[in-house]
Design an enzyme around this catalytic site. Sequence first.
Site, PDB file in Angstrom:
ATOM      1  N   LYS A 141       0.859  -1.162   0.054  1.00  0.00           N
ATOM      2  CA  LYS A 141      -0.163  -0.022   0.070  1.00  0.00           C
ATOM      3  C   LYS A 141       1.005   1.230  -0.082  1.00  0.00           C
ATOM      4  O   LYS A 141       1.548   1.619   1.141  1.00  0.00           O
ATOM      5  CB  LYS A 141      -0.913   0.038   1.342  1.00  0.00           C
ATOM      6  CG  LYS A 141      -2.376   0.904   1.184  1.00  0.00           C
ATOM      7  CD  LYS A 141      -1.977   2.237   0.586  1.00  0.00           C
ATOM      8  CE  LYS A 141      -1.609   3.108   1.853  1.00  0.00           C
ATOM      9  NZ  LYS A 141      -1.594   4.453   1.396  1.00  0.00           N
ATOM     10  N   GLU A 193      -0.144   7.682  -1.483  1.00  0.00           N
ATOM     11  CA  GLU A 193      -0.834   8.139  -2.621  1.00  0.00           C
ATOM     12  C   GLU A 193      -0.413   9.275  -3.152  1.00  0.00           C
ATOM     13  O   GLU A 193      -0.736   9.828  -4.541  1.00  0.00           O
ATOM     14  CB  GLU A 193      -2.347   8.574  -1.923  1.00  0.00           C
ATOM     15  CG  GLU A 193      -3.171   7.761  -0.894  1.00  0.00           C
ATOM     16  CD  GLU A 193      -2.939   7.992   0.261  1.00  0.00           C
ATOM     17  OE1 GLU A 193      -3.567   8.698   1.206  1.00  0.00           O
ATOM     18  OE2 GLU A 193      -1.742   7.793   0.879  1.00  0.00           O
ATOM     19  N   CYS A 204      13.706  10.693   7.032  1.00  0.00           N
ATOM     20  CA  CYS A 204      13.551  10.284   8.395  1.00  0.00           C
ATOM     21  C   CYS A 204      15.074  10.040   8.908  1.00  0.00           C
ATOM     22  O   CYS A 204      15.136  10.061  10.289  1.00  0.00           O
ATOM     23  CB  CYS A 204      12.875   8.958   8.693  1.00  0.00           C
ATOM     24  SG  CYS A 204      13.621   7.341   8.169  1.00  0.00           S
TER      25      CYS A 204
END
Length: 502
Positions: A178, A181, A286
């Site tokens: 996933k 987007e 990060c």
Amino acid sequence: MSTTTVTTISHFINGAETSGEGTRTQPVYNPATGAVSAELRLANRADLDATVAAARKAADTWGDISLAKRTAVLFKFRELVASHIDELAELITAEHGKVLSDAKGEIGRGLEVIEFACGIPQLLKGDYSDQVSTGIDVFSFREPLGVVAGITPFNFPVMVPLWMAPMAIATGNAFILKPSERDPSASMLLAKLWKQAGLPDGVFQVLHGDKETVDGLLTHPDVDGISFVGSTPIAKYVHETATKHGKRVQALGGAKNHAIILPDADLDNAADHLAAAAFGSAGERCMAISVAVAVGDAADLLVKKVEERALAVKVNNGTVPDAEMGPVITPASKERIVRIVTEAETAGAAMVVDGRDLVVPGHEDGFWVGPTVLDHVTAGMTAYTEEIFGPVLVVVRVEDLDAGIALINANPYGNGTAIFTSSGASARKFQRSVTVGMIGINVPLPVPVAYHSFGGWKASLFGDKHIYGPEGVSFYTRGKVITSRWPETHHASGASYNFPSN
């Protein structure tokens, strides 16, 4: 905002691109131009159920396929990714905004994990203890979990999926990706390359969606494990929700990475690396260095050197050959970065380099924030307490190494940190004292190579397994221990289970 030709991005389910049954869509932008480049189809529950069902069916057979055949697929996939670096990098730059050279570097680090996964026959070797008791042997091996999902962030649309999928697939699982987007196209190309490499349908799938899809994966009874990389609040939510539903979870969260610079450091070298680590990829990493902890007499000269380098950074569309930094990902991200910088200035921080009003000629609608340096930042300012995720370096001044270590250890995050020094004694004290998972000594971005594992401490990691490397193998498998006894049985034929000696 201006628009260009808009394409539709679909899912990749059970070996083929499909629009799915969900009717909701979301725009995908080119951050350098502000133009909508695509419409992304978002999954509904029926799409989720179909994807998980395909993964469950595929996992039942893929987990039984020989290691030799799995390895052959991985080697082929590695060659395909290597031969499509340019195409993958262009997709990353078009939707994320990072410069092409940085996008290619991201793919290179992903290739390292694929190469590590190619050694899976060695990595899955079990243990055997002979004659633990009279006639009794004990041995162990590891089996795949089954169906696992990866929920990945926008900032590394190829590298982070490659931190997960090759390890999961090599160990015999079916993997559902996933992706973010905001930059989904690269994941679709990866799916096609997996299929071209000979991976059976359903073993790698891409399901696009938002919170509805994430929640569905976290709670679906046929999903066995979740890997997540993103912000700390969402990482905590993912861990709590998925573990409550009986899943194995590794959830990597946010960061506030400090670099301590001692007076004995090579300050030119330190300034070079601080600028690259703070402003590379527009600070959307990060592992970015977002706090420079200047010790004692190093501070004034260091700030001057960092200022010079910040002002020299070439900010432009990532497709421009000499560009060193691109835009941030969304208008909302830009607004948040500008707000935090403004709050710090109002609270008393010294504005050394101000990137809030940057405009790139010809790209006036892009989401631009220039390199920004704030000095005399204190631990109570929002610019220090929040993960800005933008091209902002804050400078905190301390008296000595002990004060710097105390500052780092008091921070709730523990992802990465670094020290710049010429003193081995100082470096050793630092590496043993800081409560941080990944440490660089004169290295600003201490991202471990693929045969070590990546992961932080404290609020930067939820779950007990780091990602890729040996801990990745452990995460995607579970152990079996067999205690075996074969009593001798004598028959008239003289047949025996003993190994024949003559």
